[in-house]
Design a protein around this motif. Sequence first.
Motif, PDB file in Angstrom:
ATOM      1  N   PHE A 138     -65.576  66.165 -17.021  1.00 27.43           N
ATOM      2  CA  PHE A 138     -65.458  67.505 -17.583  1.00 27.43           C
ATOM      3  C   PHE A 138     -66.070  68.560 -16.660  1.00 27.43           C
ATOM      4  CE2 PHE A 138     -65.355  65.690 -22.162  1.00 27.43           C
ATOM      5  CZ  PHE A 138     -64.015  65.401 -21.995  1.00 27.43           C
ATOM      6  N   ALA A 139     -67.200  68.238 -16.040  1.00 28.08           N
ATOM      7  CA  ALA A 139     -67.837  69.194 -15.139  1.00 28.08           C
ATOM      8  C   ALA A 139     -66.935  69.481 -13.939  1.00 28.08           C
ATOM      9  CB  ALA A 139     -69.190  68.663 -14.669  1.00 28.08           C
ATOM     10  N   THR A 140     -66.368  68.428 -13.359  1.00 22.93           N
ATOM     11  CA  THR A 140     -65.477  68.600 -12.215  1.00 22.93           C
ATOM     12  C   THR A 140     -64.204  69.342 -12.622  1.00 22.93           C
ATOM     13  OG1 THR A 140     -66.307  66.520 -11.302  1.00 22.93           O
ATOM     14  CG2 THR A 140     -64.270  67.387 -10.354  1.00 22.93           C
ATOM     15  N   SER A 141     -63.640  68.984 -13.783  1.00 24.69           N
ATOM     16  CA  SER A 141     -62.418  69.631 -14.257  1.00 24.69           C
ATOM     17  C   SER A 141     -62.638  71.114 -14.534  1.00 24.69           C
ATOM     18  CB  SER A 141     -61.929  68.933 -15.528  1.00 24.69           C
ATOM     19  OG  SER A 141     -60.820  69.598 -16.085  1.00 24.69           O
ATOM     20  N   HIS A 142     -63.760  71.421 -15.172  1.00 22.40           N
ATOM     21  CA  HIS A 142     -64.060  72.823 -15.490  1.00 22.40           C
ATOM     22  C   HIS A 142     -64.194  73.648 -14.218  1.00 22.40           C
ATOM     23  CE1 HIS A 142     -65.808  76.325 -17.452  1.00 22.40           C
ATOM     24  NE2 HIS A 142     -66.814  76.271 -16.589  1.00 22.40           N
ATOM     25  N   PHE A 143     -64.903  73.115 -13.241  1.00 19.76           N
ATOM     26  CA  PHE A 143     -65.082  73.853 -11.991  1.00 19.76           C
ATOM     27  C   PHE A 143     -63.746  74.022 -11.269  1.00 19.76           C
ATOM     28  CE2 PHE A 143     -65.576  73.898  -7.407  1.00 19.76           C
ATOM     29  CZ  PHE A 143     -66.420  74.983  -7.236  1.00 19.76           C
ATOM     30  N   THR A 144     -62.946  72.956 -11.239  1.00 22.08           N
ATOM     31  CA  THR A 144     -61.665  73.011 -10.532  1.00 22.08           C
ATOM     32  C   THR A 144     -60.743  74.063 -11.145  1.00 22.08           C
ATOM     33  OG1 THR A 144     -61.853  70.661  -9.985  1.00 22.08           O
ATOM     34  CG2 THR A 144     -59.676  71.660  -9.788  1.00 22.08           C
ATOM     35  N   VAL A 172     -53.663  74.287  -4.634  1.00 23.35           N
ATOM     36  CA  VAL A 172     -54.822  73.401  -4.684  1.00 23.35           C
ATOM     37  C   VAL A 172     -54.396  72.043  -5.197  1.00 23.35           C
ATOM     38  CG1 VAL A 172     -57.096  73.071  -5.681  1.00 23.35           C
ATOM     39  CG2 VAL A 172     -56.310  75.377  -5.099  1.00 23.35           C
ATOM     40  N   HIS A 173     -54.770  71.018  -4.464  1.00 23.19           N
ATOM     41  CA  HIS A 173     -54.446  69.658  -4.866  1.00 23.19           C
ATOM     42  C   HIS A 173     -55.720  68.835  -4.760  1.00 23.19           C
ATOM     43  CE1 HIS A 173     -52.359  65.969  -5.507  1.00 23.19           C
ATOM     44  NE2 HIS A 173     -52.593  65.516  -4.286  1.00 23.19           N
ATOM     45  N   VAL A 174     -56.227  68.419  -5.876  1.00 18.41           N
ATOM     46  CA  VAL A 174     -57.542  67.795  -5.875  1.00 18.41           C
ATOM     47  C   VAL A 174     -57.474  66.387  -6.447  1.00 18.41           C
ATOM     48  CG1 VAL A 174     -59.924  67.997  -6.675  1.00 18.41           C
ATOM     49  CG2 VAL A 174     -58.581  70.061  -6.233  1.00 18.41           C
ATOM     50  N   HIS A 175     -58.132  65.448  -5.781  1.00 19.43           N
ATOM     51  CA  HIS A 175     -58.346  64.099  -6.313  1.00 19.43           C
ATOM     52  C   HIS A 175     -59.799  64.032  -6.742  1.00 19.43           C
ATOM     53  CE1 HIS A 175     -54.515  62.467  -4.808  1.00 19.43           C
ATOM     54  NE2 HIS A 175     -54.737  63.202  -3.734  1.00 19.43           N
ATOM     55  N   THR A 176     -60.038  63.963  -8.021  1.00 17.96           N
ATOM     56  CA  THR A 176     -61.421  63.953  -8.485  1.00 17.96           C
ATOM     57  C   THR A 176     -61.890  62.562  -8.863  1.00 17.96           C
ATOM     58  OG1 THR A 176     -60.672  64.438 -10.736  1.00 17.96           O
ATOM     59  CG2 THR A 176     -61.287  66.305  -9.363  1.00 17.96           C
ATOM     60  N   HIS A 177     -61.017  61.594  -8.878  1.00 22.43           N
ATOM     61  CA  HIS A 177     -61.441  60.244  -9.218  1.00 22.43           C
ATOM     62  C   HIS A 177     -62.368  59.716  -8.137  1.00 22.43           C
ATOM     63  CE1 HIS A 177     -61.274  55.966 -10.184  1.00 22.43           C
ATOM     64  NE2 HIS A 177     -60.853  56.349 -11.366  1.00 22.43           N
ATOM     65  N   ALA A 178     -63.430  59.060  -8.574  1.00 23.08           N
ATOM     66  CA  ALA A 178     -64.475  58.648  -7.634  1.00 23.08           C
ATOM     67  C   ALA A 178     -63.960  57.685  -6.586  1.00 23.08           C
ATOM     68  CB  ALA A 178     -65.640  58.019  -8.402  1.00 23.08           C
ATOM     69  N   THR A 179     -62.925  56.920  -6.891  1.00 21.12           N
ATOM     70  CA  THR A 179     -62.457  55.939  -5.928  1.00 21.12           C
ATOM     71  C   THR A 179     -61.656  56.573  -4.805  1.00 21.12           C
ATOM     72  OG1 THR A 179     -60.514  55.562  -7.316  1.00 21.12           O
ATOM     73  CG2 THR A 179     -62.383  54.084  -7.612  1.00 21.12           C
ATOM     74  N   HIS A 180     -61.263  57.850  -4.982  1.00 16.25           N
ATOM     75  CA  HIS A 180     -60.569  58.527  -3.892  1.00 16.25           C
ATOM     76  C   HIS A 180     -61.555  59.254  -2.987  1.00 16.25           C
ATOM     77  CE1 HIS A 180     -57.274  57.844  -6.716  1.00 16.25           C
ATOM     78  NE2 HIS A 180     -56.471  57.965  -5.693  1.00 16.25           N
ATOM     79  N   LEU A 193     -68.931  69.092  -3.538  1.00 16.77           N
ATOM     80  CA  LEU A 193     -70.326  69.499  -3.654  1.00 16.77           C
ATOM     81  C   LEU A 193     -70.764  69.485  -5.108  1.00 16.77           C
ATOM     82  CD1 LEU A 193     -72.807  70.536  -2.127  1.00 16.77           C
ATOM     83  CD2 LEU A 193     -71.962  72.858  -2.485  1.00 16.77           C
ATOM     84  N   LEU A 194     -69.888  69.962  -6.001  1.00 22.84           N
ATOM     85  CA  LEU A 194     -70.205  69.936  -7.425  1.00 22.84           C
ATOM     86  C   LEU A 194     -70.400  68.507  -7.910  1.00 22.84           C
ATOM     87  CD1 LEU A 194     -70.372  71.456 -10.203  1.00 22.84           C
ATOM     88  CD2 LEU A 194     -67.986  70.809 -10.480  1.00 22.84           C
ATOM     89  N   ARG A 195     -69.519  67.599  -7.476  1.00 21.47           N
ATOM     90  CA  ARG A 195     -69.635  66.206  -7.898  1.00 21.47           C
ATOM     91  C   ARG A 195     -70.976  65.616  -7.448  1.00 21.47           C
ATOM     92  NH1 ARG A 195     -66.330  62.988  -9.822  1.00 21.47           N
ATOM     93  NH2 ARG A 195     -67.132  61.243  -8.624  1.00 21.47           N
ATOM     94  N   HIS A 196     -71.360  65.898  -6.226  1.00 22.83           N
ATOM     95  CA  HIS A 196     -72.631  65.372  -5.725  1.00 22.83           C
ATOM     96  C   HIS A 196     -73.803  65.930  -6.531  1.00 22.83           C
ATOM     97  CE1 HIS A 196     -70.946  63.112  -2.492  1.00 22.83           C
ATOM     98  NE2 HIS A 196     -70.479  64.160  -1.842  1.00 22.83           N
ATOM     99  N   ARG A 197     -73.695  67.175  -6.962  1.00 24.10           N
ATOM    100  CA  ARG A 197     -74.777  67.770  -7.744  1.00 24.10           C
ATOM    101  C   ARG A 197     -74.852  67.170  -9.140  1.00 24.10           C
ATOM    102  NH1 ARG A 197     -74.914  74.209  -5.931  1.00 24.10           N
ATOM    103  NH2 ARG A 197     -75.557  73.767  -3.767  1.00 24.10           N
TER     104      ARG A 197
END
Length: 352
Positions: A138-144, A172-180, A193-197
């Motif tokens: 949700f945090a990554t999706s909201h920021f994206t 914008v084309h984003v892969h937010t899944h951790a395995t990518h 950067l958001l994900r790392h935070r």
Amino acid sequence: MTKLEQTQFLICCFVILLPSLVLGGCTCEPEDEDRNKPLALKYKLAAIASILVAGAIGVCFPLLGKTIKCLRPEKNLFFMIKAFAAGVILSTGFIHVLPDATASLTSPCLNENPWGKFPFSGLVAMASAIATLMVDAFATSHFTKSHTNKTQQVSNIVGDEEKPEGNDESLVHVHTHATHGHAHGPVSGSSELLRHRVISQVLELGIVVHSVIIGISLGASESPKTIRPLVAALTFHQFFEGMGLGGCISQAQFKSRSVAIMALFFSLTTPIGIAIGIGISNTYNESSPTALIVEGLLNSASAGILIYMALVDLLAADFMNPKLQNNGLLQAGASVCLLLGSGLMSLLAIWA
């Protein structure tokens, strides 16, 4: 007050209130121990000093990338250190925290119904892992989404004549899944950067919960035979966990003040827990039903967070990273470090 400071404040409140939650009536007799309060106090003070120093060194070591080039996140050595630290965190969840939670919630001091009829430790661990996934997503999706809207608004203002021809790089084309572990377009760097935070703050939360509990348990004990091996074991435990957290903080690129707060908070958590345990040692009973339930549930939640973070946000993200995938030697080295970290941390379970 920033969000990071609010999070730290809430965790501080948790640390202060925890002792009042675990003071309960006794239904089981405590095990006989070789009690020696003066000698035990000396070991506890030594534990506070050694764990504080080890934790500070461990969490600060990966943060030296600004001055030591080989420790920067893009270097091969950083991948290997992070794999070692991820193995430590994974072992902490599986070998140290979850079994302790299971032992607490299946203790004969608790009523058979419901505690003996259902695996609550596994349920809470699973729920906390799912909750961590939701926070992460949700945090990554909201920021994206918010960043995409801003990009589109800017594009509308600039006009069609400013848009690049051919392949539209403004999309914008984003892969937010951790395995990518990668993204394309202008949102790439900010999204990662958001994900790392998010990862660093959630990981610290999971570590802090566990550290407070083991600190209180050590501080409340009055048996030198019990404390002596724990001092060395928890010193190494805190050092290795600090390395894992420090690596995540380094990649999150917080401001110097926030980095100092997170590093200091991690370093002080277990010593503060020990100090609290010393203060309540005359009234604390680890066999009381209230203490067992509170410790069991918190340990279960901590285990779920640590296991999820280690597997998904640390190991999967790094091992699926193109840099690691295209370098067989680095991949082998990271795998060895992973096994070494998890193996050494598992070995510490003999004493702690």
